[in-house]
Design an enzyme around this catalytic site. Sequence first.
Site, mmCIF file in Angstrom:
data_model
loop_
_atom_site.group_PDB
_atom_site.id
_atom_site.type_symbol
_atom_site.label_atom_id
_atom_site.label_comp_id
_atom_site.label_asym_id
_atom_site.label_seq_id
_atom_site.Cartn_x
_atom_site.Cartn_y
_atom_site.Cartn_z
ATOM 1 N N HIS A 158 2.718 -1.452 15.960
ATOM 2 C CA HIS A 158 1.443 -0.733 15.894
ATOM 3 C C HIS A 158 1.607 0.697 16.387
ATOM 4 O O HIS A 158 1.163 1.651 15.742
ATOM 5 C CB HIS A 158 0.409 -1.486 16.754
ATOM 6 C CG HIS A 158 -0.898 -0.780 16.885
ATOM 7 N ND1 HIS A 158 -1.189 0.038 17.952
ATOM 8 C CD2 HIS A 158 -1.955 -0.721 16.058
ATOM 9 C CE1 HIS A 158 -2.394 0.527 17.791
ATOM 10 N NE2 HIS A 158 -2.884 0.091 16.650
ATOM 11 N N TYR B 11 -6.289 36.913 -1.934
ATOM 12 C CA TYR B 11 -5.357 36.364 -0.951
ATOM 13 C C TYR B 11 -6.097 35.780 0.242
ATOM 14 O O TYR B 11 -7.275 36.099 0.472
ATOM 15 C CB TYR B 11 -4.357 37.434 -0.484
ATOM 16 C CG TYR B 11 -4.963 38.548 0.348
ATOM 17 C CD1 TYR B 11 -5.096 38.416 1.724
ATOM 18 C CD2 TYR B 11 -5.397 39.730 -0.246
ATOM 19 C CE1 TYR B 11 -5.648 39.425 2.493
ATOM 20 C CE2 TYR B 11 -5.952 40.743 0.508
ATOM 21 C CZ TYR B 11 -6.083 40.590 1.880
ATOM 22 O OH TYR B 11 -6.642 41.584 2.635
ATOM 23 N N ARG C 144 -5.603 47.270 10.831
ATOM 24 C CA ARG C 144 -7.015 47.468 11.173
ATOM 25 C C ARG C 144 -7.112 48.432 12.336
ATOM 26 O O ARG C 144 -6.433 48.267 13.355
ATOM 27 C CB ARG C 144 -7.639 46.128 11.554
ATOM 28 C CG ARG C 144 -9.094 46.273 11.921
ATOM 29 C CD ARG C 144 -9.715 44.955 12.223
ATOM 30 N NE ARG C 144 -9.335 44.469 13.541
ATOM 31 C CZ ARG C 144 -9.716 43.290 14.014
ATOM 32 N NH1 ARG C 144 -10.428 42.464 13.261
ATOM 33 N NH2 ARG C 144 -9.369 42.907 15.224
ATOM 34 N N ARG D 38 -3.821 43.527 14.079
ATOM 35 C CA ARG D 38 -4.855 43.959 15.028
ATOM 36 C C ARG D 38 -4.222 44.972 15.984
ATOM 37 O O ARG D 38 -3.424 44.596 16.841
ATOM 38 C CB ARG D 38 -5.371 42.766 15.829
ATOM 39 C CG ARG D 38 -6.181 41.765 15.019
ATOM 40 C CD ARG D 38 -6.529 40.581 15.895
ATOM 41 N NE ARG D 38 -7.606 39.768 15.380
ATOM 42 C CZ ARG D 38 -7.451 38.549 14.863
ATOM 43 N NH1 ARG D 38 -6.248 38.010 14.785
ATOM 44 N NH2 ARG D 38 -8.502 37.863 14.441
ATOM 45 N N ASN E 237 -14.590 35.167 11.197
ATOM 46 C CA ASN E 237 -14.907 34.838 12.598
ATOM 47 C C ASN E 237 -16.225 35.508 12.965
ATOM 48 O O ASN E 237 -17.178 34.869 13.398
ATOM 49 C CB ASN E 237 -13.815 35.331 13.557
ATOM 50 C CG ASN E 237 -12.459 34.742 13.236
ATOM 51 O OD1 ASN E 237 -12.373 33.702 12.612
ATOM 52 N ND2 ASN E 237 -11.407 35.426 13.655
ATOM 53 N N ASP E 238 -16.252 36.806 12.764
ATOM 54 C CA ASP E 238 -17.485 37.531 13.085
ATOM 55 C C ASP E 238 -18.601 37.195 12.109
ATOM 56 O O ASP E 238 -19.763 37.094 12.501
ATOM 57 C CB ASP E 238 -17.218 39.044 13.076
ATOM 58 C CG ASP E 238 -16.702 39.516 14.419
ATOM 59 O OD1 ASP E 238 -17.280 39.117 15.441
ATOM 60 O OD2 ASP E 238 -15.704 40.251 14.450
ATOM 61 N N CYS F 7 -9.379 37.197 6.413
ATOM 62 C CA CYS F 7 -8.430 37.223 7.527
ATOM 63 C C CYS F 7 -8.997 36.558 8.778
ATOM 64 O O CYS F 7 -8.384 36.584 9.832
ATOM 65 C CB CYS F 7 -7.962 38.646 7.815
ATOM 66 S SG CYS F 7 -9.291 39.732 8.324
ATOM 67 N N SER G 266 -11.766 42.615 3.141
ATOM 68 C CA SER G 266 -11.171 41.438 3.772
ATOM 69 C C SER G 266 -12.251 40.775 4.624
ATOM 70 O O SER G 266 -12.820 41.402 5.528
ATOM 71 C CB SER G 266 -9.983 41.844 4.638
ATOM 72 O OG SER G 266 -9.468 40.702 5.266
ATOM 73 N N GLU H 143 -17.499 41.689 7.635
ATOM 74 C CA GLU H 143 -17.732 40.711 8.712
ATOM 75 C C GLU H 143 -19.126 40.861 9.295
ATOM 76 O O GLU H 143 -19.440 40.261 10.325
ATOM 77 C CB GLU H 143 -16.653 40.860 9.796
ATOM 78 C CG GLU H 143 -16.488 42.263 10.323
ATOM 79 C CD GLU H 143 -15.338 42.402 11.312
ATOM 80 O OE1 GLU H 143 -14.887 41.395 11.871
ATOM 81 O OE2 GLU H 143 -14.908 43.546 11.537
ATOM 82 N N ARG I 75 0.869 -1.185 0.000
ATOM 83 C CA ARG I 75 0.000 0.000 0.000
ATOM 84 C C ARG I 75 0.899 1.226 0.000
ATOM 85 O O ARG I 75 2.112 1.112 0.265
ATOM 86 C CB ARG I 75 -0.915 0.013 1.222
ATOM 87 C CG ARG I 75 -0.131 0.011 2.488
ATOM 88 C CD ARG I 75 -1.027 -0.056 3.702
ATOM 89 N NE ARG I 75 -0.184 -0.202 4.878
ATOM 90 C CZ ARG I 75 -0.579 -0.638 6.043
ATOM 91 N NH1 ARG I 75 -1.811 -0.987 6.243
ATOM 92 N NH2 ARG I 75 0.243 -0.723 7.057
ATOM 93 N N GLY J 227 -13.890 38.980 7.400
ATOM 94 C CA GLY J 227 -13.642 38.575 8.789
ATOM 95 C C GLY J 227 -14.608 37.451 9.080
ATOM 96 O O GLY J 227 -15.706 37.671 9.601
HETATM 97 C C1 PEP Z 1 -12.913 38.205 12.067
HETATM 98 O O1 PEP Z 1 -13.954 38.590 12.575
HETATM 99 O O2 PEP Z 1 -12.854 37.245 11.302
HETATM 100 C C2 PEP Z 1 -11.652 38.900 12.352
HETATM 101 C C3 PEP Z 1 -10.553 38.596 11.721
HETATM 102 O O3 PEP Z 1 -11.683 39.791 13.355
HETATM 103 P P1 PEP Z 1 -11.547 39.422 14.901
HETATM 104 O O4 PEP Z 1 -11.317 37.961 14.969
HETATM 105 O O5 PEP Z 1 -10.417 40.223 15.394
HETATM 106 O O6 PEP Z 1 -12.857 39.852 15.412
HETATM 107 MG MG MG Z 2 -13.928 40.535 13.522
#
Ligand code: PEP
Ligand code: MG
Length: 932
Positions: A456, A901, A618, A562, A817-818, A881, A813, A794, A340, A815
């Site tokens: 193993h 990017y 930012r 940041r 996360n938010d 980002c 960009s 975001e 394999r 965001g």
């Molecule tokens: C996001 O919201 O994706 C971000 C990069 O900002 P932060 O995580 O600082 O809120």
């Molecule tokens: Mg954010």
Amino acid sequence: MAPERYCYAFEEGDGKNKHLLGGKGAGLCTMTQIGLPVPPGFVITTKANVDYLESGGQFPEGLMDEVHEYMEALEKKTDKGFGNPENPLLISVRSGSALSMPGMMDTILNLGLNDETVPGFIKLTQNERFVYDAYRRFLQLFGKIGLGIQDEHFDKIFEEIKGKYHAHVDTELNAKALAEVCDRFKELIKQKTGKPFPQDPWAQLVMAVDGVFKSWTGKRAVDYRRQFNITPDMAYGTAVNICTMVFGNMGTDSATGVGFTRDPGTGENILYGDYLVNAQGEDVVAGIRTPRPLRELRTDMPEIYKQLEQLRHTLEQHYREIQDFEFTIERGKLYMLQTRNGKMNAWALCKTSVDLVKEGLINEEEALLRIPPDFLEQFLHRRIDPDAKVEPIAVGIAASPGAAVGKVVFDADRAERLGNEGEKIILTRIETKPEDIHGFFAAQGILTSRGGKTSHAAVVARGMGKPCVSGAEGMDINYELKEARIGKHIIKEGDIVTIDGGAGAVYLGAVPMVDPKVSDDLVMLLQWADKISRLEVWANADTPEMAAKAREHGAKGIGLCRTERMFNEADRLPLVRSMILANTPDERKRWCDKLLPMQRQDFYDIFKAMDGLPVTIRLLDPPLHEFLPTIEELLNDISRLKEFSQVMYSLEQLPGTAMMIDPELYKLMPSIETMTREFSEYKTKKLDQKLLKQKEEVLRRVRVLTEVNPMLGNRGIRCGISFPEIYDMQLQAIFEATALALRDKIDARAEVMIPQVCTAKELEWVKERAVRIHGEVEKRYNVKIPHKFGTMIEVVRACLRAGRIAEIAEFFSFGTNDLSQATFSFSREDAENKFLPIYNTEGILRDNPFEILDVMGVGRLMELAVKEGRQTRPNLKVGICGEHGGQPQAIEFCHQVGLNYVSCSPMRIPIARMAAAHAVIKEKGRAVTKAL
Ligand code: PEP
Ligand code: MG
């Protein structure tokens, strides 16, 4: 329609069809067809297993008729008879699905032995001991897989008999002792199942196939598939490989081993592996005896070694990939039992990728595709500091590289429990078995006292990229006492050790480590990757050090700096607090003026580190309360101060030392040390009513600033508009730092990014001020200051209004996360701690949307924003980002929707560069498939 066919002889099966034949079956078919020595056999397809499972455990119609037919053919090929007492055909029955799941499913060896065939086989082999050894192995495997009796019952009997005959290792048991083991095993079977051991080989075969079929849905296999995200479209059902038995335990001219066509630890182009003379395959893998390195076979059995050397080239030429194979030598004749694709660590993977290109076996794109981006994480593993003056307490086999520190735990269940509680664990075992897999997941590293590089423990740890030291010499583990003795050292469960899986060393305590370094091969591969990638990889970096690291890893810019992280530095926080708590704009401006030179220097240093590359800065984003003490803390301080003044007052009335304080007063203070410290603070800082007043004023302001939903409150651009002095100061610092950098011949390229924007008007408002400040700084420094002005996307509304926002923003960009939080309307912290695990087990959400980009929801918003943004501004630059910017699947999506990017943490840059190239290659592959 052609009738369903469930069996294929090794000469017939299509070696490319792993889905139908499983990886092992496909390999056996291919090896047979390219002329390698494989014992005769056939494969029962995965389709048979699927039909079996779907019918609730019924053998598909016609399956056993086919099996009979193929067994007859096997009898003819081998000139033996299944169940024939004179000349018995013995077979192995092995599982094997499309994807390798090492040790997760079941295998039975020596099937066909019974009380009648055993004497015949003894006559034939003239080796009574060997036959009883084969029989006892079969009884145990069959008992476990075909009849569901746990291994430990067999192990206990075996150990008892070893004790009775004073045998330390199994090879010291003679035929008589082994025959006794067989009798005891048969008794055990009868006792556990209420029925005698089935003597009829056909009945054995049916039960064995049934056991292998069932093993697909066994707990181990299910856990493994869940852990490695193996979905039904990747592998569904196991094939069953029926193969004529060959024996590596027929004497000193017999052996068994595991080989790699190159060294899986380093990638070096040499035959590599382990073997054991006079042993059966499972002995090598289980690590029961410590095997010898394959290079010793060169002197032991030179002809066979030569054959293996040739064979490794044949395999590589055919597969154009490194192979990991199993072989057996029976009385001087070599047989291949499996091949394999070889699993290796990231270093070896990169080296072999580059070498295979140089050797003309694959092209650059194929070389890149061999490397799963996340695998490069191993380059990010820490190593033992070469300057650390430490002596190992034991040395074993360097089974899987990387170093790990943790508490020794001798049991997989406990390792899992403690690991889940956040403890760092080194799973420490004599040897590991597939049922320990959950302990591996929870551990930082694995340590065993037995076994080689192909044990193993070693194979599984390498696959997981976890450090492993196997066969640690002189380590004596006692599970009952929960301790390991190494020379004069006694390691108790819970003691901390460090293991170095690259050197095979074990150290007491936590040894200092150093950051890892990327290999030259990886550097080359990443250059190939960059050549074809459309996406650039930028970094999220807030300090010059992070920027330098990002650049070293190949970042083409900073996608997110940041600025709030700079505000949190110890020398800034008091100023930042005062600035936030200011009562008037003038007062705030005065504090901002004090922060200005610091921020200017921050930006200057980052521009210097990123000379010639864009730096996206930012402006302040988080809610202001994140910089302030909480109301609770303030109330505590105030009440303490009040108590304190009272105590101090009393103290001043009393002559003598603190020891003479009234016991009632004493209770007010937690300890003499604290009191003495506070007393000296009191003296030096003159803490008095003034401080109390100040704290009360802070409390008043904090109360004013307190919000019900701070994450949805006065933060980001909204705060920038309500307290304009902050953004003014930051803009001025950015432009001045650029001017100063340019003066020093640094090519500074600032990109100003505004967070939390939901309407174009907000951006217009800031842009107007930015233009004014930019003009003023240009004038003052008498220099043209290049820059870009853009926004984070975001907020859901920003996605929906991207066309209008792009009128002002030169770049977007994401965001994510938010944006993920806003789209799902739940926060990461609460979700992960409370309901996401339930959503996961209930199948409501398969992935954590904060780790794996939700392409269907969040992704759709992104796609819309890119499209509408570019309708307004065709050259709009778009990046990402959020955390997803370093996650391979998300990177592929970003490529597909045309981002420019991705920006991720500096350490993930190699991963992202590789993923960006994969996205292009996969896209091409899809285009080709479509064209066909
Ligand atoms: C996001 O919201 O994706 C971000 C990069 O900002 P932060 O995580 O600082 O809120
Ligand atoms: Mg954010």
